[in-house]
Design a protein around this motif. Sequence first.
Motif, short mmCIF file in Angstrom:
data_model
loop_
_atom_site.label_atom_id
_atom_site.label_comp_id
_atom_site.label_asym_id
_atom_site.label_seq_id
_atom_site.Cartn_x
_atom_site.Cartn_y
_atom_site.Cartn_z
N HIS A 15 -18.01 3.85 2.67
CA HIS A 15 -16.67 3.87 3.28
C HIS A 15 -15.61 3.54 2.24
CE1 HIS A 15 -13.54 3.58 6.22
NE2 HIS A 15 -13.20 2.41 5.71
N LEU A 16 -14.71 4.49 2.02
CA LEU A 16 -13.63 4.27 1.05
C LEU A 16 -12.30 4.11 1.78
CD1 LEU A 16 -15.84 5.39 -0.88
CD2 LEU A 16 -14.00 6.47 -2.15
N ALA A 17 -11.40 3.31 1.21
CA ALA A 17 -10.04 3.22 1.78
C ALA A 17 -9.38 4.58 1.66
CB ALA A 17 -9.24 2.17 1.03
N ALA A 18 -8.51 4.89 2.60
CA ALA A 18 -7.88 6.23 2.63
C ALA A 18 -7.02 6.46 1.40
CB ALA A 18 -7.01 6.34 3.88
N PRO A 19 -7.03 7.68 0.89
CA PRO A 19 -6.16 7.97 -0.26
C PRO A 19 -4.69 7.93 0.13
CG PRO A 19 -7.35 9.95 0.44
CD PRO A 19 -7.83 8.83 1.31
N PHE A 20 -3.85 7.67 -0.85
CA PHE A 20 -2.41 7.63 -0.59
C PHE A 20 -1.88 9.04 -0.37
CE2 PHE A 20 1.87 7.88 -2.52
CZ PHE A 20 2.54 7.25 -1.48
N GLN A 21 -1.02 9.16 0.64
CA GLN A 21 -0.37 10.44 0.95
C GLN A 21 1.08 10.18 1.28
OE1 GLN A 21 -1.50 13.74 1.28
NE2 GLN A 21 -3.33 13.04 0.22
N GLY A 22 2.00 10.96 0.75
CA GLY A 22 3.40 10.89 1.17
C GLY A 22 4.25 10.06 0.25
N GLU A 23 5.05 9.16 0.85
CA GLU A 23 5.97 8.33 0.06
C GLU A 23 5.86 6.90 0.57
OE1 GLU A 23 9.56 10.37 -0.48
OE2 GLU A 23 10.32 8.97 -1.98
N HIS A 24 5.95 5.95 -0.35
CA HIS A 24 5.70 4.56 0.04
C HIS A 24 6.63 3.65 -0.77
CE1 HIS A 24 3.12 1.27 1.53
NE2 HIS A 24 3.23 0.74 0.32
N HIS A 25 7.13 2.60 -0.11
CA HIS A 25 7.96 1.60 -0.81
C HIS A 25 7.26 0.25 -0.74
CE1 HIS A 25 11.71 4.01 -1.28
NE2 HIS A 25 11.10 4.73 -0.33
N CYS A 26 7.27 -0.49 -1.81
CA CYS A 26 6.65 -1.83 -1.79
C CYS A 26 7.35 -2.71 -2.82
CB CYS A 26 5.16 -1.73 -2.11
SG CYS A 26 4.80 -1.01 -3.70
N ASP A 27 7.03 -4.01 -2.78
CA ASP A 27 7.61 -4.92 -3.79
C ASP A 27 6.96 -4.67 -5.15
OD1 ASP A 27 9.08 -6.11 -1.80
OD2 ASP A 27 7.67 -7.78 -1.51
N ILE A 28 5.61 -4.69 -5.14
CA ILE A 28 4.90 -4.58 -6.42
C ILE A 28 3.71 -3.62 -6.25
CG2 ILE A 28 3.72 -5.86 -8.27
CD1 ILE A 28 5.27 -8.34 -7.37
N ALA A 29 3.58 -2.70 -7.19
CA ALA A 29 2.42 -1.80 -7.19
C ALA A 29 1.51 -2.20 -8.34
CB ALA A 29 2.87 -0.36 -7.36
N VAL A 30 0.21 -2.19 -8.07
CA VAL A 30 -0.79 -2.51 -9.09
C VAL A 30 -1.60 -1.25 -9.35
CG1 VAL A 30 -2.78 -3.96 -9.68
CG2 VAL A 30 -0.90 -4.91 -8.32
N VAL A 31 -1.69 -0.86 -10.62
CA VAL A 31 -2.39 0.38 -10.98
C VAL A 31 -3.78 0.04 -11.51
CG1 VAL A 31 -2.33 2.45 -12.41
CG2 VAL A 31 -0.19 1.45 -11.58
N GLY A 32 -4.81 0.38 -10.76
CA GLY A 32 -6.19 0.15 -11.20
C GLY A 32 -6.82 -1.00 -10.44
N GLY A 33 -7.91 -0.71 -9.75
CA GLY A 33 -8.54 -1.72 -8.89
C GLY A 33 -9.86 -2.23 -9.42
N GLY A 34 -9.90 -2.61 -10.71
CA GLY A 34 -11.07 -3.36 -11.20
C GLY A 34 -10.90 -4.81 -10.78
N VAL A 35 -11.77 -5.69 -11.29
CA VAL A 35 -11.62 -7.09 -10.90
C VAL A 35 -10.27 -7.64 -11.37
CG1 VAL A 35 -14.05 -7.70 -10.63
CG2 VAL A 35 -13.03 -7.80 -12.91
N GLY A 36 -9.75 -7.10 -12.47
CA GLY A 36 -8.43 -7.54 -12.94
C GLY A 36 -7.33 -7.15 -11.97
#
Length: 427
Positions: A15-36
């Motif tokens: 089971h994987l989290a759904a891929p991003f689709q469309g447009e999204h606003h947030c405070d902080i985006a993190v690129v890369g989901g390793g342990v870091g």
Amino acid sequence: MQYYPHTGWVDRPTHLAAPFQGEHHCDIAVVGGGVGGMLTALRLAEHGRDVALLESDLCGWGASARNAGYLSSAVGSDPRILAKYYRDRFRGLVRFADSAVRFTEDLMDHHSIDCDYEQTGILASAVTPSQLEAVKAGARILIDAGMDSVIVDGRDMGVPDAFLGGIYARIGGIMNPGTFALGIRDAVLASDVTTFEQSRVLDVTDTGNSVTLDTSGGLVHAEKVVLTNNAHANELSITPRWLATPVRVTAIETEQVAPGLLDAAGWTSRTPMVTRHMVMESYRTTARGTIVVTTRKLQTTRGKIDDRQPDQAIVADLVRAFRTRFPTLHDVQPAKAWAGWIGMTPSVLPVAGYASPRVVYNSACNGHGLAQAPYLGSLVADYICGKDMHDDLRAVWRAKPKFAPGLVNSHTIKLAWMADRFTDRRG
Ligand SMILES: Cc1cc2nc3c(=O)[nH]c(=O)nc-3n(C[C@H](O)[C@H](O)[C@H](O)COP(=O)(O)OP(=O)(O)OC[C@H]3O[C@@H](n4cnc5c(N)ncnc54)[C@H](O)[C@@H]3O)c2cc1C
């Protein structure tokens, strides 16, 4: 022998989290989901920030789930060189590495992650007399700088004769990094972090007022961005030039070995070991009764970083190393092989800093990221949420995003391997 394109430690979650689709606003985006990246995102969410974590595949499925599972307080490369060139921050680097181990141990407890962790300590050992002198000289520098370690003789350590002794770090140990990374992933998926898997970030633009991330599924707009994409760092043009060279590390795992055979091989303590070659070898037992051997011969690339099966020649070289160091285990067969990419910094030290006024990079924990990447991620999160810079973060923080070209390339990798084999022969 089974060759895995991903990891031999765990099966891939279905089971994987759904891929991003469309447009999204947030405070902080993190690129890369390793342990870091996952720890950066978790900590940001704990600070009440609206966080989006974007992972191109599956969180934890990069180096984080493929490594050798050493929770290590090792610092960069040769301490004699580090102490000379990083005189001002050397003690801080040793403290950072030590704190990272303790932080990650607490993390397992906090999230009740069962990853077969054993607090064994780790032996960095010489395999030739000339190496032993160098290891001892480096060990004295590390101990003076505060590393919780002791200089030991191999014969007192319950390890096979091939391992002469060196520096024994009393903290840290070994785990199954696959179950650890997936345990952190479970914590992230259960948290307030908005997680998108199968969502690759293609470009990051700091517009001055905010940051736009062009992704495989649309645009994300954030006040700030943290880059934790490890070996893939160079793929985003906003990343400081020369930050990290992608390097591929290979691992093999044997079939089950009877405890009596390990005792007869002289490995009565089962202490996990790394050698003090230019490119180390690592040997550890696992909770499933096997031995995992890694590294020794690295690879790099001018092309794309991808998931493919390990190189047969490198696997054969690891098997040769195992046979040399453990001659009495000549009948033990290798059963699995896998490989993963890490980002190697020019200094072989972890680094973090601003790539632009709103984009922070926090990556490149080299071969020690299992403890250091989560710790660095949480320190960076605290800092960008307005806390004073922690002294441990100061030790790895770069005021300017400028790096010299690294020495790691296919030629130097080959030369290092040849120099190591020359040392072996002289020993
Ligand atoms: C075989 C091997 C043995 C090792 N042994 C050890 C060890 O024993 N102890 C130790 O401390 N360290 C070890 N390491 C190193 C350690 O695994 C890494 O330092 C650590 O996992 C780094 O974590 P990370 O989160 O920075 O990177 P990663 O786990 O690599 O995560 C980076 C993530 O970013 C994602 N990503 C990349 N680009 C993008 C993009 N554009 N958009 C979205 N997502 C993106 C990737 O898919 C990946 O999941 C080893 C590594 C390998 C490969």
